[in-house]
Design a protein around this motif. Sequence first.
Motif, mmCIF file in Angstrom:
data_model
loop_
_atom_site.group_PDB
_atom_site.id
_atom_site.type_symbol
_atom_site.label_atom_id
_atom_site.label_comp_id
_atom_site.label_asym_id
_atom_site.label_seq_id
_atom_site.Cartn_x
_atom_site.Cartn_y
_atom_site.Cartn_z
ATOM 1 N N LYS A 54 0.842 -1.209 0.000
ATOM 2 C CA LYS A 54 0.000 0.000 0.000
ATOM 3 C C LYS A 54 0.875 1.257 0.000
ATOM 4 N N GLU A 57 2.152 1.726 -3.442
ATOM 5 C CA GLU A 57 1.055 2.197 -4.286
ATOM 6 C C GLU A 57 0.831 3.700 -4.114
ATOM 7 N N GLN A 58 0.911 4.172 -2.887
ATOM 8 C CA GLN A 58 0.723 5.600 -2.618
ATOM 9 C C GLN A 58 1.842 6.427 -3.266
ATOM 10 N N TYR A 98 -6.624 3.866 4.511
ATOM 11 C CA TYR A 98 -5.873 3.665 3.273
ATOM 12 C C TYR A 98 -6.289 2.383 2.565
ATOM 13 N N PHE A 99 -6.929 1.482 3.309
ATOM 14 C CA PHE A 99 -7.349 0.209 2.734
ATOM 15 C C PHE A 99 -8.841 0.190 2.422
ATOM 16 N N ASP A 102 -9.952 -1.344 -0.943
ATOM 17 C CA ASP A 102 -9.138 -2.504 -1.275
ATOM 18 C C ASP A 102 -9.898 -3.808 -1.112
#
Length: 119
Positions: A54, A57-58, A98-99, A102
């Motif tokens: 993650k 990805e950011q 943040y998830f 997802d």
Amino acid sequence: MGFAHLPSIATSQSGSLNQARKRALALYRDWIRSAPDVVDMYKLDVSSRVLRHKIREQFEKNRYVSDIKIIDILLFKGRIEYEETMNLWKQKTHVMRYFSNDVYERKPQTFLEHFYLNQ
């Protein structure tokens, strides 16, 4: 298990794209190295491997930004997020946001779950 308070770092401006790149890589390394600690501190329901994915990805979202002023703002925001996360100034829900889009979220199984999701 005690965690040390992370001191603030003074804000600075990048003189060139090369310097901004070095600062971005340093911030990226800090995040990647601290992933196991973040999972432990916040008792996250994800592994440090998933958290590292993650984080990457950011950073990949802004990979092709070429304006130094924009890069400096992104670095400032990233450093603030890192400081707040490592000093436990966030709660678990803040980190788990943040998830939110997802695979971590459970997919709707029944007709009613699909219906409520699409309203």
